[in-house]
Design an enzyme around this catalytic site. Structure first.
Site, PDB file in Angstrom:
ATOM      1  N   LYS C  79       7.992   1.466  -9.004  1.00 26.51           N
ATOM      2  CA  LYS C  79       6.741   0.903  -8.481  1.00 26.51           C
ATOM      3  C   LYS C  79       6.663  -0.572  -8.880  1.00 26.51           C
ATOM      4  O   LYS C  79       7.092  -0.932  -9.993  1.00 26.51           O
ATOM      5  CB  LYS C  79       5.569   1.695  -9.063  1.00 26.51           C
ATOM      6  N   SER C 154      -2.059   5.373  -5.643  1.00 28.80           N
ATOM      7  CA  SER C 154      -1.542   4.049  -5.348  1.00 28.80           C
ATOM      8  C   SER C 154      -0.021   3.968  -5.323  1.00 28.80           C
ATOM      9  O   SER C 154       0.528   3.015  -4.782  1.00 28.80           O
ATOM     10  CB  SER C 154      -2.072   3.055  -6.372  1.00 28.80           C
ATOM     11  N   SER C 178      -2.772   8.579  -9.192  1.00 26.42           N
ATOM     12  CA  SER C 178      -1.880   7.758  -8.365  1.00 26.42           C
ATOM     13  C   SER C 178      -0.430   8.197  -8.307  1.00 26.42           C
ATOM     14  O   SER C 178       0.351   7.633  -7.548  1.00 26.42           O
ATOM     15  CB  SER C 178      -1.936   6.297  -8.831  1.00 26.42           C
TER      16      SER C 178
END
Ligand code: MG
Ligand code: ZN
Lengths: 494, 96, 485
Positions: C79, C154, C178
């Site tokens: 990420k 996310s 997330s």
């Protein structure tokens, strides 16, 4: 109508650690190489996290105890949020509602004549990180400001006093005593030029009206005072200014919010600092990146044991144990812990505190100043000086001869002077007091016999004639005590 | 009662947050914050008088590092992401 | 089975038997990315050269019989809020568009030491704030199962990358769901470890007391495998736990005996999608069939989770994101009147709507006069929520629940209704507030062929139990074997 001056001080002191409060960067004062003592943590880079320096917390505890604070069993870290370019995270890690130490006091002497003392209350002493340093364009042409983050993250302890100080002089004395204490217990060098000790002063007046009413004037915080003189002068100026202002406006503390002013040392005035954009709202909250610290009784005791005797206690002890004058004791203590240790070592082994004090506050201190030296570097070690003084005490040499030995050791020793050298010098220079009065007597008789004219002069009342005769005797027999020679001569001629 | 957060409040918070907002944003934020705050008000139902606040997900204490020097970044790396520098310092518009 | 749908464990086995090289695997991943990521948008940047170089290095080491790390030659996607030295780390924000960290996150160091191949940085909601990856400043990740649907967020890019066959493993971060929510939307395994299990050093903070890094994988075994590399004490993160890290893979195939599975009887009925509810009940039946005892439990404060979360997370975020002021790094506005204006303009221009919204909410909750009513209140309710779990885990070993109230929603559906988006976090935020581990595993499909996940929660530091329980379910089901076309 008159007034009482009300002063409280907030003092920021840099703790003597190798590394910063929350990262491993050096705390060395290094303005010439900006931005070389930073890392992701103290740059506040995204993703970096703080980890508490054990030694900083330890020194904080030591400081808190030295100023007689309680050390609570639980303390935590909070973020104080404001925007400024020298604060890269836009918050300072500090302590808000649960500081690491609180409710202490520091005793100061407020009258050197009567030796009257007073305890100044200390509200709290907490740990926090320092900011970096901004330098502004002084030309007034609005050039860019520069930011150096070398200092950013350096551990500070902030010591907040009660508003117990009643004059600029008292504020200065408090600050001096605090500095002495902190250097004594070895938590800070308190170097004011390098910003290791900085002070903000909160000042206002309590005006006493004829009708018995007392009105407090608005509180002013004077920021960033960085010399003893500055603290004293700024407060004096501010007191006068507030008094004038009160007479003009009659405004009280309730009518005006606290104001921040800066001290302009060049012009000798305090100046209003430009109002901030919003009223300060620091939005303190517990720092989620840091764990709280708990302190046990055993830890408190351990740190307390490490505290050396504090200056006030030691001053009193020197007076008592060595029969020193208040003045001498104060001079010795003010030079710092190493100096006092030196004195005590000499006093103990020479077994004459007063004599040691005279020598050390005069001869030794003068030499240190001339040589710009610290006591630790002084070549004549306490055992050697004590040995010299013992010779004086034992009447082997005169005090003057002792000075000659002292100078000789200081100026003509290749290595660190040794005790054995003392006797050598005495012998080489013939400084030994001739205790055999028979020998001395014979020489004096010879001189008297040879100088009939001088003897006659003396007998007719010319005291000065003795001087020449003393000189002759001293030439013939080194190490005689001139006082004794003088006395014997006079006896002989009378 | 409208759930919209008054414009003055929005502007005050924006100023504290150092956020320059357009008029449209101020308006939208007033509405959105208002509705979230209204939802959040459900916590008022709970009596939390005697509850200790919980600032950390786990309860740990006394985590220290030793006072040992670690290598710092070279200056060029420290300054490498800065929008404006002179090679030695971070530069910002005149503060005074 | 194509390379692109194999698990990391399988690939490791094939590499050690010499059937395939890391360079071949890595090239296959890179090809797939260049062929299909234009429509999925899982990646913000791909480190093609560095990845191939590392792959070749691992292959050579293997050939030479040198010792290899646990993840040797396995491509992994990260990420883009995880700092990588010398590699752009943007947090999907215009604010950090050109930010290049001068240091590696702790887990990046660990992955490098384990000889993993870092293949690229994945898309996310800006600063990890969001549930759909629509808040990225650069692109919206689409769901590999249906490109009109959200991948979730996310960590949507990481979830999509694993689901789409771009990388067998990926890391994300989970602050309020997330990892688990996009895992559920994309039909992969997503694990949020115990708070403090994985170091946060180098994870760009959203809400520090809630953030936790964790893996996305194609099955439970792979999740267990990567945890062995990334979990464990790190002295640079104060909140990192000093607890032994079990070999999570070693007992994975051993079913838990006398397993007690807790469930809340009256699942948040309102807004809970019928198909999600059915999938959850079916999953409970699977456990029952395996001999587990199903125990109804109470979590009386569960309904306050979202409210509590949306005070604490924005409050911490408002502080964590204050550092982006255009002075030391990040975006600086071109036009401004003075320094304060420079701050406000830079932040106003570079932050997206959702980030601004949360900064505003958090600043409000911490500001003078509101602190007690909002922030302090939330910290107290947080304890009540945590106490609920402590209580519940007295009588059960794990707790099963849906991950999200619905399968993946359509892109754009909730963009204008932040509160509705927040409310969908009802099942996930409790684990972050309490610090406990949670996992999302594939547990079904909707009629529209969208994956549905099952969430399992365990007490602090019981990842091993969590993974074994998850593996028990996985062995009995085939949901995890399905791949998007
Ligand atoms: Mg302070
Ligand atoms: Zn540093």
């Amino acid at each position: 109508m008159d007034y009482t001056v009300i002063i409280g001080l907030e003092v920021h002191v840099q703790l003597q650690t190798n590394t910063k409060l929350f990262c491993g960067c050096s705390t060395k004062f290094n303005p010439d190489h900006p931005n070389t003592q930073t890392c992701p943590v103290c740059l506040g880079l995204p993703g970096a996290l703080p980890v508490l320096n054990r030694e900083a917390f330890h020194l904080g505890m030591k400081t808190g105890m030295a100023i007689n604070c309680e050390i609570p069993s639980f303390t935590k870290w909070d973020r104080k949020q404001y925007y400024y370019p020298d604060l890269p995270k836009a918050y300072q890690i500090s302590q808000f509602d649960l500081p690491m130490s609180q409710n202490g006091w520091l005793e100061i002497e407020i009258d050197p004549e009567t030796r009257q003392k007073k305890k100044v209350g200390i509200i709290r002493a907490h740990l926090e990180e320092d900011a970096g340093k901004n330098s502004h364009d002084e030309s007034g042409r609005g050039q860019d400001s520069k930011v150096d983050l070398n200092r950013c993250g350096t551990p500070l302890i902030e010591i907040v006093s009660e508003p117990d100080l009643r004059s600029a002089q008292e504020a200065r004395t408090y600050l001096e005593e605090l500095k002495l204490l902190l250097t004594y217990i070895d938590v800070s060098d308190c170097n004011m030029q390098e910003g290791s000790l900085r002070c903000d002063a909160n000042v206002n007046l309590h005006v006493h009206k004829e009708n018995g009413e007392t009105i407090p004037t608005p509180i002013v915080e004077i920021k960033n005072l960085n010399s003893f003189r500055g603290v004293e002068q700024a407060i004096e100026y501010e007191v006068q200014r507030q008094w004038n202002e009160w007479q003009e406006t009659g405004l009280s503390l309730k009518d005006v919010p606290k104001e921040t002013r800066g001290w302009d040392a060049d012009r000798g005035v305090t100046l209003e600092q430009r109002g901030k954009e919003d009223a300060a709202d620091y939005r303190y909250f517990p720092d989620p990146d840091l764990a709280p610290v708990t302190v046990t009784n055993a830890e408190r005791e351990r740190v307390f044991k490490e505290l050396c005797e504090r200056p006030a206690e030691r001053r009193a002890r020197l007076e008592e144990r060595y029969q020193l004058s208040v003045y001498d004791a104060a001079v010795i203590i003010d030079q710092g812990v190493d100096f006092a240790d030196y004195f005590e070592a000499v006093a103990e082994s020479s077994e004459n505190g007063k004599q040691a004090a005279n020598w050390i506050t005069q001869d030794v201190l003068r030499e240190l100043k001339e040589r710009e030296m610290e006591i630790a570097e002084f070549p004549i070690k306490p055992d050697v000086l004590a040995a010299i003084l013992q010779k004086v005490k034992a009447n082997e040499i005169t005090n003057n001869s002792a000075r000659t030995v002292f100078q000789e050791l200081l100026n003509n020793s290749k290595d660190v002077p040794r005790i054995e050298q003392i006797q050598q010098i005495i012998e080489e220079k013939g400084l030994g007091i001739v205790s055999d009065t028979g020998e001395l007597d014979a020489i004096i008789q010879a001189v008297v016999d040879k100088n009939a004219k001088a003897v006659a002069d003396f007998q007719s009342g010319k005291q000065a004639a003795v001087g020449a005769l003393i000189g002759q005797v001293m030439r013939d027999i080194k190490g005689a005590d001139p006082k004794m020679v003088r006395q014997l001569l006079i006896e002989k001629m009378s | 009662m409208s759930t919209q957060l008054p414009e003055d409040d929005v502007l005050k918070v924006a100023s504290l947050s150092r956020l320059k907002l357009s008029e449209t944003e101020v308006n939208a934020l007033g509405k959105q914050m208002g509705s979230v705050l209204k939802y959040i008000a459900m916590l008022d139902e709970l009596d939390t008088e005697s509850i200790e606040p919980m600032a950390h997900a786990i309860e740990i204490s006394n985590v220290f590092r030793e006072d040992q020097l670690q290598e710092s970044l070279p200056r060029d790396k420290a300054l490498s992401n800065a929008p404006q520098t002179d090679g030695n310092y971070f530069l910002v518009p005149a503060i005074l | 089975m194509s390379t692109m749908s194999m698990t990391a464990s399988k690939l490791l086995a094939k590499m050690s038997s010499g059937e395939i090289s890391s360079e071949e695997i890595t090239s296959a991943c890179l090809n797939e990315i260049s062929r299909r990521d234009a429509s999925i948008n899982a990646f913000l940047s791909v480190q093609q050269e560095a990845a191939l170089e590392k792959a070749r290095e691992v292959d050579q080491k293997r050939k030479a019989g040198k010792p290899l790390g646990k993840l040797a030659g396995i491509p992994i996607a990260l990420k883009d809020n995880i700092c990588t030295e010398g590699v752009n780390t943007t947090c999907a924000s215009k604010m950090l568009e050109h930010f290049v960290p001068p240091y590696d996150a702790h887990i990046v160091e660990r992955l490098k030491a384990a000889d993993a191949v870092l293949i690229g940085k994945t898309n996310q909601d800006e600063f990890a704030m969001g549930s759909s990856t629509e808040n990225s400043a650069f692109k919206t990740t689409t769901n590999p199962w249906n490109n009109t649907c959200a991948a979730g967020g996310s960590s949507g890019g990481s979830a999509a990358a694993v689901a789409a066959g771009f990388a067998p493993l990926a890391l994300g971060s989970d602050t309020g769901g997330s990892i688990r929510q996009p895992a559920s939307f994309c039909g992969v395994v997503g694990l949020k470890p115990t708070y403090g299990r994985v170091s946060r050093y180098g994870l760009i903070a959203f809400a520090s007391s809630l953030d936790q890094i964790g893996p996305f994988a194609r099955d439970v075994t792979d999740a267990a495998l990567i945890m062995e590399t990334i979990a464990g004490k790190d002295h640079r993160d104060t909140t990192s736990l000093d607890a032994a890290v079990p070999e999570f893979t070693s007992k994975l195939e051993q079913p838990l005996e006398n397993l007690k599975v807790g469930y809340v009887e009256h699942l948040q009925e309102e807004g809970l999608h019928e198909e999600v509810k059915e999938a959850t009940l079916r999953a409970l039946d699977v456990y029952k069939s395996l001999g587990a005892e199903l125990v109804p439990i109470e979590l009386p404060h569960a309904k306050y989770c979202v409210a509590t979360y949306y005070i604490i997370a924005p409050s911490e975020a408002s502080s964590n994101l204050a550092r982006y002021d255009g002075v030391h790094y990040g975006y600086r506005a071109k036009d401004f009147e003075n320094m304060i204006d420079m701050y406000a303009a830079s932040r106003g221009e570079a932050f997206g709507d959702e980030v601004k919204r949360r900064i505003m909410l958090g600043t409000y909750a911490l500001s003078s006069g509101y602190y007690d009513a909002y922030y302090l209140k939330a910290l107290k309710v947080r304890r009540l929520i945590r106490n609920d779990f402590e209580q519940a885990f007295q009588s059960v070993d794990i707790i099963a629940s849906p991950v999200t109230p619905t399968p993946a929603f359509t892109i754009g559906e909730l963009v204008d209704d932040p509160l509705a988006m927040y409310l969908a976090d009802i099942f996930t935020t409790s684990a972050n507030l309490s610090g406990i581990p949670g996992i999302s595993i594939p547990a079904g499909f909707s009629q529209n062929n969208l994956p549905i996940g099952l969430q399992l929660l365990a007490p602090p530091l019981e990842e091993e139990r969590l993974l074994r329980a998850a593996r028990m379910f996985e062995r009995e089901t085939e949901w995890h074997l399905k791949h998007p076309k």
